[in-house]
Write an enzyme that holds these catalytic residues in place. Structure first.
Site, mmCIF file in Angstrom:
data_model
loop_
_atom_site.group_PDB
_atom_site.id
_atom_site.type_symbol
_atom_site.label_atom_id
_atom_site.label_comp_id
_atom_site.label_asym_id
_atom_site.label_seq_id
_atom_site.Cartn_x
_atom_site.Cartn_y
_atom_site.Cartn_z
ATOM 1 N N HIS A 1 -2.720 -94.853 -38.100
ATOM 2 C CA HIS A 1 -2.445 -93.670 -38.920
ATOM 3 C C HIS A 1 -2.737 -92.376 -38.164
ATOM 4 O O HIS A 1 -3.563 -92.345 -37.253
ATOM 5 C CB HIS A 1 -3.171 -93.724 -40.275
ATOM 6 C CG HIS A 1 -4.649 -93.488 -40.261
ATOM 7 N ND1 HIS A 1 -5.525 -94.249 -40.991
ATOM 8 C CD2 HIS A 1 -5.416 -92.553 -39.647
ATOM 9 C CE1 HIS A 1 -6.755 -93.791 -40.826
ATOM 10 N NE2 HIS A 1 -6.719 -92.774 -40.022
ATOM 11 N N ASP B 1 -6.073 -82.721 -43.196
ATOM 12 C CA ASP B 1 -6.296 -83.455 -44.449
ATOM 13 C C ASP B 1 -7.644 -83.144 -45.081
ATOM 14 O O ASP B 1 -8.518 -82.538 -44.452
ATOM 15 C CB ASP B 1 -6.160 -84.968 -44.201
ATOM 16 C CG ASP B 1 -6.858 -85.442 -42.927
ATOM 17 O OD1 ASP B 1 -7.729 -84.716 -42.420
ATOM 18 O OD2 ASP B 1 -6.525 -86.530 -42.441
ATOM 19 N N ASN C 1 -5.440 -98.485 -37.525
ATOM 20 C CA ASN C 1 -4.183 -99.049 -38.019
ATOM 21 C C ASN C 1 -2.977 -98.181 -37.662
ATOM 22 O O ASN C 1 -1.887 -98.374 -38.194
ATOM 23 C CB ASN C 1 -4.256 -99.270 -39.539
ATOM 24 C CG ASN C 1 -4.484 -97.960 -40.300
ATOM 25 O OD1 ASN C 1 -4.434 -96.888 -39.721
ATOM 26 N ND2 ASN C 1 -4.723 -98.066 -41.600
ATOM 27 N N GLU D 1 -1.021 -93.409 -43.837
ATOM 28 C CA GLU D 1 -1.307 -94.825 -43.625
ATOM 29 C C GLU D 1 -0.006 -95.579 -43.318
ATOM 30 O O GLU D 1 1.088 -95.064 -43.571
ATOM 31 C CB GLU D 1 -1.955 -95.405 -44.892
ATOM 32 C CG GLU D 1 -3.283 -94.753 -45.283
ATOM 33 C CD GLU D 1 -4.465 -95.225 -44.430
ATOM 34 O OE1 GLU D 1 -4.267 -95.586 -43.258
ATOM 35 O OE2 GLU D 1 -5.593 -95.228 -44.959
HETATM 36 C C1 GLP Z 1 -9.580 -90.222 -40.223
HETATM 37 C C2 GLP Z 1 -8.830 -88.909 -40.042
HETATM 38 C C3 GLP Z 1 -7.867 -89.001 -38.891
HETATM 39 C C4 GLP Z 1 -8.581 -89.547 -37.661
HETATM 40 C C5 GLP Z 1 -9.087 -90.928 -37.968
HETATM 41 C C6 GLP Z 1 -9.746 -91.593 -36.785
HETATM 42 O O1 GLP Z 1 -8.808 -91.162 -40.872
HETATM 43 N N1 GLP Z 1 -8.111 -88.538 -41.227
HETATM 44 O O2 GLP Z 1 -7.335 -87.703 -38.626
HETATM 45 O O3 GLP Z 1 -7.699 -89.586 -36.570
HETATM 46 O O4 GLP Z 1 -10.027 -90.787 -39.002
HETATM 47 O O5 GLP Z 1 -11.119 -91.358 -36.811
HETATM 48 P P1 GLP Z 1 -12.109 -91.675 -35.640
HETATM 49 O O6 GLP Z 1 -11.862 -90.632 -34.603
HETATM 50 O O7 GLP Z 1 -13.462 -91.528 -36.275
HETATM 51 O O8 GLP Z 1 -11.825 -93.028 -35.157
#
Ligand code: GLP
Length: 260
Positions: free
Chosen positions: A138, A67, A136, A143
């Protein structure tokens, strides 16, 4: 799903790095699906360290990130282009022309999303898809209530995600509200998936993903339909699972089972 529960965050990182390194050793021209977020930072550090030690090369690898934020140019410090350069690409022998992320700063982000799907298909699809998980549930930026059949497209980010992203930007207004993300169906086309979940903050999402019903309310639960998904959790992220004894029985200390 193969559920590997390891005692610490550090052990989880080493376990995940071993899987990535084994994939690339077996197939030096592997197509890796890459993820961002805080969870991936120590994993990329570990891979960069192995590269410096002469034990890991990305020279033949092609990569596709999940993304990118709509509106951010690759040199924006909050962009995932920037994140990937700093966390991994500049620290290894990854070829810049083989590293793909959706462009968030194009005039037509919808067209970019479609073109990104085509680029992945042209490369032969993803061999190993790395994934983190949002609090959440995702994956990528899919989402809750994202279609489980979704393809790469633009998603509006939830308040929960905007709050989680706030530390990476200068002000509330600077936090991007939209992202181009691979869809859930796009992610499920990877030949193997490796999801890493660390810390207490991921415990509810991990439980919903692994033991909850498959539901768009927890997009990561769609991985229940994927035949080759490995989930690596530290004890804190695994703390709300019900069948923990079974996971430890099959994979003691997070190791492979006899029939893996
Ligand atoms: C963002 C990314 C996801 C990732 C998520 C969790 O939303 N788009 O790919 O898994 O963050 O992030 P973190 O590892 O900082 O908790």
């Amino acid at each position: 799903m193969k559920i590997l529960i390891v005692p610490t965050k550090e052990a989880a990182i080493v376990r995940a790095a071993d899987i990535v390194a084994a994939e690339v050793a077996a197939k030096p021209d592997a197509v890796l699906g890459l993820a961002t977020g805080g969870t991936m930072v120590p994993l990329y550090e570990e891979l960069a360290q192995r590269h410096r030690a002469g034990n890991f090369s990305m020279a033949g690898v092609t990569s596709f990130n999940l993304d990118e934020y709509v509106g951010l140019a690759p040199d924006h410090p909050g962009s995932y282009h920037h994140y990937m350069a700093e966390a991994l690409f500049d620290l290894t022998d990854m070829r810049k022309d083989h590293a793909h992320l959706p462009r968030g700063d194009v005039a037509d982000p919808k067209a970019e999303a479609l073109a990104y799907e085509a680029r992945i298909a042209k490369a032969g699809g993803v061999d190993l898809q790395l994934l983190g998980i949002g609090q959440n549930g995702h994956i990528g930026f899919n989402e809750p209530t994202s279609s489980l059949g979704s393809r790469t497209r633009i998603k509006t980010l939830t308040d929960s995600t905007l709050r989680a992203n706030r530390p990476y930007f200068d002000s509330d207004d600077a936090v991007p509200k939209y992202a181009i993300t691979m869809g859930i169906a796009s992610i499920l086309e990877a030949r193997t998936c490796l999801l890493l979940g660390l810390g207490e903050a991921k415990a509810d999402a991990a439980a919903a993903m692994i033991e909850g019903p498959m539901s768009a309310m927890c997009p990561a639960s769609a991985l229940q339909m994927h035949p080759q998904t490995t989930v690596i959790l530290d004890e804190a992220a695994a703390s709300k699972l019900q069948l923990t004894d079974y996971y430890h029985h099959v994979h003691p200390g997070g190791q492979e089972s006899e029939y893996s």
